[in-house]
Design a protein around this motif. Structure first.
Motif, PDB file in Angstrom:
ATOM      1  N   LYS A 192      16.431 -33.356 -16.015  1.00 41.68           N
ATOM      2  CA  LYS A 192      16.585 -31.911 -15.830  1.00 41.68           C
ATOM      3  C   LYS A 192      16.888 -31.635 -14.360  1.00 41.68           C
ATOM      4  CE  LYS A 192      13.436 -30.610 -19.553  1.00 41.68           C
ATOM      5  NZ  LYS A 192      12.112 -30.042 -19.870  1.00 41.68           N
ATOM      6  N   PRO A 193      17.752 -30.662 -14.070  1.00 43.42           N
ATOM      7  CA  PRO A 193      18.057 -30.351 -12.665  1.00 43.42           C
ATOM      8  C   PRO A 193      16.813 -29.824 -11.951  1.00 43.42           C
ATOM      9  CG  PRO A 193      19.660 -29.352 -14.168  1.00 43.42           C
ATOM     10  CD  PRO A 193      18.539 -29.855 -15.005  1.00 43.42           C
ATOM     11  N   ILE A 194      16.569 -30.343 -10.736  1.00 46.25           N
ATOM     12  CA  ILE A 194      15.449 -29.836  -9.949  1.00 46.25           C
ATOM     13  C   ILE A 194      15.981 -29.362  -8.596  1.00 46.25           C
ATOM     14  CG2 ILE A 194      13.656 -31.231 -11.035  1.00 46.25           C
ATOM     15  CD1 ILE A 194      13.870 -33.213  -8.775  1.00 46.25           C
ATOM     16  N   ASN A 195      15.334 -28.330  -8.050  1.00 45.67           N
ATOM     17  CA  ASN A 195      15.773 -27.761  -6.778  1.00 45.67           C
ATOM     18  C   ASN A 195      15.442 -28.709  -5.644  1.00 45.67           C
ATOM     19  OD1 ASN A 195      16.684 -25.382  -8.005  1.00 45.67           O
ATOM     20  ND2 ASN A 195      14.606 -24.537  -8.009  1.00 45.67           N
ATOM     21  N   ALA A 196      16.321 -28.729  -4.626  1.00 47.54           N
ATOM     22  CA  ALA A 196      16.114 -29.634  -3.496  1.00 47.54           C
ATOM     23  C   ALA A 196      16.881 -29.132  -2.283  1.00 47.54           C
ATOM     24  CB  ALA A 196      16.569 -31.047  -3.869  1.00 47.54           C
ATOM     25  N   ILE A 197      16.501 -29.678  -1.134  1.00 44.44           N
ATOM     26  CA  ILE A 197      17.221 -29.441   0.121  1.00 44.44           C
ATOM     27  C   ILE A 197      17.649 -30.804   0.646  1.00 44.44           C
ATOM     28  CG2 ILE A 197      17.085 -28.532   2.473  1.00 44.44           C
ATOM     29  CD1 ILE A 197      14.688 -26.818   1.463  1.00 44.44           C
ATOM     30  N   ILE A 198      18.928 -30.946   1.001  1.00 44.45           N
ATOM     31  CA  ILE A 198      19.416 -32.214   1.548  1.00 44.45           C
ATOM     32  C   ILE A 198      19.032 -32.263   3.034  1.00 44.45           C
ATOM     33  CG2 ILE A 198      21.426 -33.682   1.947  1.00 44.45           C
ATOM     34  CD1 ILE A 198      20.695 -33.172  -1.028  1.00 44.45           C
ATOM     35  N   GLU A 199      18.144 -33.202   3.397  1.00 46.61           N
ATOM     36  CA  GLU A 199      17.627 -33.267   4.759  1.00 46.61           C
ATOM     37  C   GLU A 199      18.420 -34.209   5.657  1.00 46.61           C
ATOM     38  OE1 GLU A 199      15.499 -31.382   5.986  1.00 46.61           O
ATOM     39  OE2 GLU A 199      14.352 -30.548   4.343  1.00 46.61           O
ATOM     40  N   HIS A 200      19.092 -35.198   5.059  1.00 48.55           N
ATOM     41  CA  HIS A 200      19.802 -36.165   5.890  1.00 48.55           C
ATOM     42  C   HIS A 200      20.901 -36.805   5.046  1.00 48.55           C
ATOM     43  CE1 HIS A 200      20.618 -39.299   8.806  1.00 48.55           C
ATOM     44  NE2 HIS A 200      20.344 -40.235   7.917  1.00 48.55           N
ATOM     45  N   VAL A 201      22.021 -37.108   5.667  1.00 47.31           N
ATOM     46  CA  VAL A 201      23.130 -37.800   4.992  1.00 47.31           C
ATOM     47  C   VAL A 201      23.319 -39.140   5.685  1.00 47.31           C
ATOM     48  CG1 VAL A 201      25.583 -37.752   4.417  1.00 47.31           C
ATOM     49  CG2 VAL A 201      24.242 -35.633   4.341  1.00 47.31           C
ATOM     50  N   ARG A 202      22.962 -40.230   4.982  1.00 47.65           N
ATOM     51  CA  ARG A 202      23.075 -41.559   5.578  1.00 47.65           C
ATOM     52  C   ARG A 202      24.525 -42.022   5.598  1.00 47.65           C
ATOM     53  NH1 ARG A 202      19.944 -46.372   2.805  1.00 47.65           N
ATOM     54  NH2 ARG A 202      21.981 -46.921   1.951  1.00 47.65           N
ATOM     55  N   ASP A 203      25.180 -41.896   4.435  1.00 49.56           N
ATOM     56  CA  ASP A 203      26.629 -42.087   4.370  1.00 49.56           C
ATOM     57  C   ASP A 203      27.141 -41.159   3.277  1.00 49.56           C
ATOM     58  OD1 ASP A 203      26.632 -43.465   1.774  1.00 49.56           O
ATOM     59  OD2 ASP A 203      25.826 -45.202   2.846  1.00 49.56           O
ATOM     60  N   GLY A 204      28.414 -41.249   2.975  1.00 52.08           N
ATOM     61  CA  GLY A 204      28.992 -40.269   2.053  1.00 52.08           C
ATOM     62  C   GLY A 204      28.315 -40.186   0.706  1.00 52.08           C
ATOM     63  N   SER A 205      27.671 -41.277   0.259  1.00 47.69           N
ATOM     64  CA  SER A 205      27.103 -41.288  -1.092  1.00 47.69           C
ATOM     65  C   SER A 205      25.593 -41.529  -1.119  1.00 47.69           C
ATOM     66  CB  SER A 205      27.801 -42.373  -1.939  1.00 47.69           C
ATOM     67  OG  SER A 205      27.712 -43.636  -1.311  1.00 47.69           O
ATOM     68  N   VAL A 206      24.924 -41.536   0.047  1.00 47.68           N
ATOM     69  CA  VAL A 206      23.463 -41.716   0.086  1.00 47.68           C
ATOM     70  C   VAL A 206      22.862 -40.602   0.947  1.00 47.68           C
ATOM     71  CG1 VAL A 206      21.542 -43.225   0.686  1.00 47.68           C
ATOM     72  CG2 VAL A 206      23.663 -44.214  -0.197  1.00 47.68           C
ATOM     73  N   LEU A 212      11.814 -29.841  -4.351  1.00 45.48           N
ATOM     74  CA  LEU A 212      10.944 -28.669  -4.406  1.00 45.48           C
ATOM     75  C   LEU A 212      10.438 -28.479  -5.827  1.00 45.48           C
ATOM     76  CD1 LEU A 212      13.175 -26.298  -2.230  1.00 45.48           C
ATOM     77  CD2 LEU A 212      11.269 -27.731  -1.471  1.00 45.48           C
ATOM     78  N   PRO A 213       9.271 -27.916  -5.993  1.00 50.56           N
ATOM     79  CA  PRO A 213       8.385 -27.339  -4.963  1.00 50.56           C
ATOM     80  C   PRO A 213       7.303 -28.318  -4.493  1.00 50.56           C
ATOM     81  CG  PRO A 213       7.630 -26.681  -7.116  1.00 50.56           C
ATOM     82  CD  PRO A 213       8.791 -27.588  -7.353  1.00 50.56           C
ATOM     83  N   ASP A 214       7.402 -29.609  -4.905  1.00 49.26           N
ATOM     84  CA  ASP A 214       6.290 -30.531  -4.623  1.00 49.26           C
ATOM     85  C   ASP A 214       6.480 -31.337  -3.342  1.00 49.26           C
ATOM     86  OD1 ASP A 214       4.944 -29.765  -6.955  1.00 49.26           O
ATOM     87  OD2 ASP A 214       6.194 -31.098  -8.158  1.00 49.26           O
ATOM     88  N   TYR A 215       7.582 -31.122  -2.628  1.00 48.59           N
ATOM     89  CA  TYR A 215       7.837 -31.752  -1.328  1.00 48.59           C
ATOM     90  C   TYR A 215       7.828 -33.290  -1.385  1.00 48.59           C
ATOM     91  CZ  TYR A 215       6.959 -26.988   0.235  1.00 48.59           C
ATOM     92  OH  TYR A 215       7.018 -25.632   0.384  1.00 48.59           O
ATOM     93  N   TYR A 216       8.540 -33.831  -2.396  1.00 49.13           N
ATOM     94  CA  TYR A 216       8.794 -35.272  -2.403  1.00 49.13           C
ATOM     95  C   TYR A 216      10.026 -35.508  -1.542  1.00 49.13           C
ATOM     96  CZ  TYR A 216       5.605 -36.204  -6.308  1.00 49.13           C
ATOM     97  OH  TYR A 216       4.502 -36.345  -7.103  1.00 49.13           O
ATOM     98  N   LEU A 217       9.946 -36.421  -0.575  1.00 44.81           N
ATOM     99  CA  LEU A 217      11.091 -36.756   0.263  1.00 44.81           C
ATOM    100  C   LEU A 217      11.644 -38.086  -0.250  1.00 44.81           C
ATOM    101  CD1 LEU A 217      12.578 -35.514   2.664  1.00 44.81           C
ATOM    102  CD2 LEU A 217      11.240 -36.979   4.169  1.00 44.81           C
ATOM    103  N   VAL A 218      12.804 -38.032  -0.892  1.00 49.28           N
ATOM    104  CA  VAL A 218      13.337 -39.220  -1.573  1.00 49.28           C
ATOM    105  C   VAL A 218      14.758 -39.518  -1.106  1.00 49.28           C
ATOM    106  CG1 VAL A 218      11.928 -38.886  -3.635  1.00 49.28           C
ATOM    107  CG2 VAL A 218      14.206 -37.873  -3.538  1.00 49.28           C
TER     108      VAL A 218
END
Length: 910
Positions: A192-206, A212-218
């Protein structure tokens, strides 16, 4: 990242210059990264810290490899301050002034928009209570600092943000940097789609995402694709692959610190795969389309938004040769369009992944199914019996089932072929055989991908490729999905059941075994068989499914040209037309299901008999096509008359093997015999059609029941499997079925094709003709052809009668005959033959009165006087009746005997 402004300084004498940029990232409530416009690559960027204010520091993870370091949590309201700026600034144009630099950091004022009339970001933060003013070194002559202090006082009074009661503990996030069981975590979300914020872009595909809302940083890797990466060298530096920086910027400029939705799709080897959905589009597809990424098979299988879209996007980039594909050469680039995609007829299935097809040009071509591998014997050498010849078709598990699947599905059918790649020829290697050049293609029939169907039944496996190997099926993902289904359902090669064993006895050339088997086949009458191989026009190898054996079969009753062969005396030269005969037999029966009648066997253990396919006797067909002669042994067979008639026609036309035939002159012998008597042998017929020239068509009553039965069976079959409208292309002389005005189907022959809308047909069982659209025509099912039941409507004309040439007079005669005998049962006797059809007398079924004689008596026709002595009695009776009609001035005689002077004027001739 927390950012603290440097000590306040007095304004310089000259105002700092105004600069502009796009906000790429918000580091904290008081620090942002601004970038310029891209020109030929990623643009320059710089960090700007807001002057005179301070926002709380964001949480930091403990340094890796330093056990004594600990995670640092958010300061109160730090995340809210970051979010306030993120939502306001990301991707927006700002203008800023750099007031001073301190320790390589730049401090200044930032305004939203193109000039200083826009919103002052520092003031907005302070007024919302999300930042504090740095009052050290405050001087009253600095209006910006004074303004900030006033705003801070107002926010304190309003108890906003930092100044609210409770200390802000509720604003501190509980960030989870690690997930104990990533696979269970991903599975629990059920894609299921979950809300998120992209915090960092390592390369074009990672990317690194905050869920959100549980603040897992993955860390999330985009499913189905891979962008160029940055390789970390031994000294810690990073070396970008070509287009790695551009790909990263492409993703950053669209996703970094944006609100997105992520579908977490799988977690192989602790790597979380997902798809990022943004209101403006799917970044996975965009990266492929712009040539920043390539498809990867291992993660394509879990992509939930349609793998075909990714392949299409990648194909588009390849065709345009953009970025990573700038030097791309398509596997079929050197092929013409007609060689890349074509329709062909399948003539032979070579094994479970190859077939021989016939192109429209008549050329034969071997096609291999792309990206699949047929069943193979893993321990071939171990399992091979030294005393037994290894036969892959029967000895490799599931090879026979795979071949049979293709044979039943494809043989004799037209298929669509799309060439995917040409595999170059390879020389023999250590333990590997040499392979010639292979044309690999996707083959479809009726919209079904044959390779996919084969794989889904577990009768073939999918080949795995290196990631940069582009020589693969254009439907590779569907093949992988089909294989996954077959494995899941335990089909075929993936079954845990015992493998099927085919014990097939080959009695070709085994004289003793053949002798034992002969009586059984003779008693069986017609036996089912599959033609496995064609040695020559009349010599074949057959597989008998009921008896599970292979036999060599020779066609009876014919003498076929011999092919070239090795003999003790040297190479025997092929006889003329031997190759044509073999090709004819191959095209008609190779790998088809046939019926055979075994009559005898030769001394070498080969069986001799008749072979039938869809009602066609192969021996007769070869003779009809002038590719064989009738052998004297056919005299005692039921097919002798048919064979002789077919041979006679070819001999007269001097076709093929009869091209140089010279007929021997026959001495004329005068036979003195007594004049024969007229034979009156009336047979019952049913008159079905009468033409304007007074010819008529009749059916033999004796075979009427056969016709009724055939029509009933044929219509039932057509009702069960209706022909596809418009799929039949009529040709002059073709037998077909046509839908008559009553909505029923009848057997017919095409007489003329003016256009698809105007096809002239003749109904062969009834004698009537009609002009119809080709949409009302269809191929005649083989079981109902004229070989099963000959044409039933025979053409006749009246004996002893001369039809009036005057149109009105002739119409009167035809109307009278139609009224008297059409659609009735009559008695018919052939009196003599004519140029186009037999001349007959016909009697009414009840009164036995002669219909033709009645026409003469009524003065509707004249008598055609015949000279044969045995017919004189009939001629005299007809002439007497004509004289009576003439005396009574009936119909054509109403003006007397007109024939002497003005016959031409009245349309008659004597």
């Amino acid at each position: 990242m927390a950012s603290v402004s440097g000590p306040a300084q007095t304004a310089s004498a000259s105002a700092p210059p105004l600069q502009r940029g796009i906000v790429k990232m918000v580091l904290s409530g008081c620090a942002i990264i601004v970038r310029g416009q891209p020109r030929g690559g990623p643009p320059p960027e710089r960090q700007i810290n807001l002057s005179n204010i301070r926002a709380g520091a964001l949480a930091r993870r403990a340094a890796q490899g330093q056990p004594e370091s600990k995670d640092t949590p958010d300061e109160p309201w730090a995340f809210q301050a970051r979010e306030f700026l993120r939502k306001k600034l990301i991707g927006k144009e700002v203008c800023f002034t750099v007031e001073y630099k301190n320790m390589h950091r730049e401090y200044g004022m930032v305004y939203l928009g193109k000039d200083t009339t826009g919103e002052n970001i520092a003031e907005s933060l302070v007024s919302e209570g999300l930042a504090t003013v740095r009052r050290e070194g405050f001087r009253g002559n600095n209006p910006e600092q004074a303004r900030l202090c006033d705003l801070e006082d107002q926010s304190k009074a309003s108890k906003k943000g930092l100044w609210s009661e409770g200390g802000g503990a509720q604003t501190i996030r509980n960030i989870k940097y690690t997930i104990e069981n990533p696979r269970n975590f991903v599975d629990s979300l059920h894609q299921k789609p979950i809300n998120a914020i992209i915090e960092h872009v390592r390369d074009g595909s990672v990317v690194r995402a905050l869920l959100l809302p549980d603040y897992y940083l993955v860390t999330v890797m985009l499913s189905g694709i891979k962008c160029p990466t940055f390789k970390r060298e031994a000294d810690g530096t990073e070396t970008p692959e070509p287009f790695a920086a551009e790909a990263r910027f492409f993703t950053e400029s669209r996703l970094l610190q944006r609100d997105v939705q992520i579908i977490l799709e799988s977690c192989p080897n602790q790597i979380i795969l997902g798809t990022i959905l943004h209101p403006n589009g799917n970044i996975t597809e965009l990266l492929l389309k712009e040539g920043f990424a390539r498809c990867v098979d291992w993660s394509m299988a879990v992509y939930t938004q349609g793998a075909e879209k990714l392949r299409a996007a990648e194909r588009s980039a390849k065709e345009r040769k953009v970025r990573i594909w700038k030097d791309y050469v398509a596997p079929t680039a050197n092929l013409d369009q007609k060689d890349r995609q074509f329709v062909a007829k399948v003539m032979q299935v070579v094994n479970a992944d190859a077939m021989v097809v016939k192109l429209n040009s008549g050329e034969y071509k071997t096609i291999h199914l792309s990206s699949i591998r047929p069943p193979r014997n893993e321990g071939e050498e171990k399992n091979k019996d030294k005393d037994k010849r290894f036969r892959p078709l029967y000895d490799i598990p599931y090879m026979f089932e795979a071949r049979e699947f293709l044979r039943k599905k494809l043989i004799g059918k037209k298929v669509n072929v799309t060439v995917d790649y040409i595999r170059a020829a390879t020389g023999p290697g250590e333990g590997t055989p040499a392979f010639p050049e292979r044309t690999c293609a996707t083959v479809t029939i009726g919209g079904i991908n044959i390779a996919e169907a084969l794989v889904s039944k577990g009768l073939a496996t999918v080949i795995r490729y290196r990631q940069d190997d582009d020589q693969r099926s254009s439907h590779y993902d569907e093949l992988l999905a089909a294989e996954a289904r077959a494995i899941k359902n335990g089909k075929g090669l993936h079954s845990k059941k015992e493998v099927p064993i085919h014990r097939v006895a080959d009695i070709s050339g085994e004289t003793q075994k053949a002798k034992q088997f002969l009586p059984f086949l003779q008693r069986a009458g017609r036996s089912e068989a599959v033609v496995e191989y064609v040695f020559s026009g009349s010599r074949l190898k057959l597989y008998m499914p009921k008896e599970t054996c292979l036999i060599t079969f020779l066609l009876a009753g014919i003498e076929c040209p011999r092919s070239s062969r090795n003999t003790p005396g040297g190479m025997q030269v092929a006889e003329p037309f031997s190759d044509e005969a073999m090709l004819f037999t191959k095209e008609l029966v190779l790998q088809r299901e046939v019926e055979v009648e075994v009559e005898s066997m030769d001394k070498a253990g080969n069986f001799i008999g008749w072979l039938h396919i869809e009602g066609v006797n192969l021996s007769v067909a070869l003779v009809e096509n002038a590719l064989s002669k009738v052998h004297f042994t056919a005299e005692r067979s039921a097919y002798y008359k048919t064979l002789v008639a077919a041979e006679e026609g070819c001999r007269q036309r001097k076709e093929k093997i009869w091209a140089n035939y010279e007929e021997k002159p026959v001495e004329e012998v005068v036979h003195l015999s007594e004049e024969k008597e007229r034979v009156a042998n009336y047979k019952p017929v049913y008159v079905t059609e009468i033409t304007d020239t007074l010819h008529f068509y009749a059916q033999d009553v004796e075979t009427g029941s056969q016709l009724e039965s055939l029509m009933e069976t044929m219509r039932a079959e057509i009702a069960a499997q209706p022909p596809v409208e418009g799929s039949y292309s009529p040709r002059r002389g073709d037998y077909c079925i046509a839908k008559f005005a009553d909505g029923e189907w009848y057997r017919a022959r095409v007489e003329k094709v003016e256009s698809p809308a105007k096809v002239h047909v003749f109904y062969i069982d009834y004698g009537n003709r009609e002009v119809v659209s080709s949409t009302r025509l269809a191929p005649i099912p083989p079981a109902f052809s004229t070989r099963t039941l000959p044409v039933q409507a025979t053409e006749y004309t009246f004996a002893f009668i001369q039809v009036p040439q005057d149109e009105d007079a002739r119409a009167d005669v035809v109307d009278c005959v139609v009224r008297d005998i059409q659609n009735t049962q009559c008695l018919l006797n052939v009196e003599y033959s004519g140029a186009t059809c037999p001349h007959v007398t016909i009697q009414f079924g009840d009164t036995k009165e002669d219909v033709g004689l009645g026409l003469v008596k009524e003065g509707l026709v004249m008598v055609d006087v015949r000279k044969e002595k045995h017919l004189q009695k009939m001629v005299t009776e007809y002439l007497n009746s004509q004289e009576s009609a003439k005396s009574a001035r009936l119909n054509i005689w109403r003006y007397g005997d007109f024939r002497a002077d003005d016959a031409d004027e009245f349309g008659y001739s004597r």
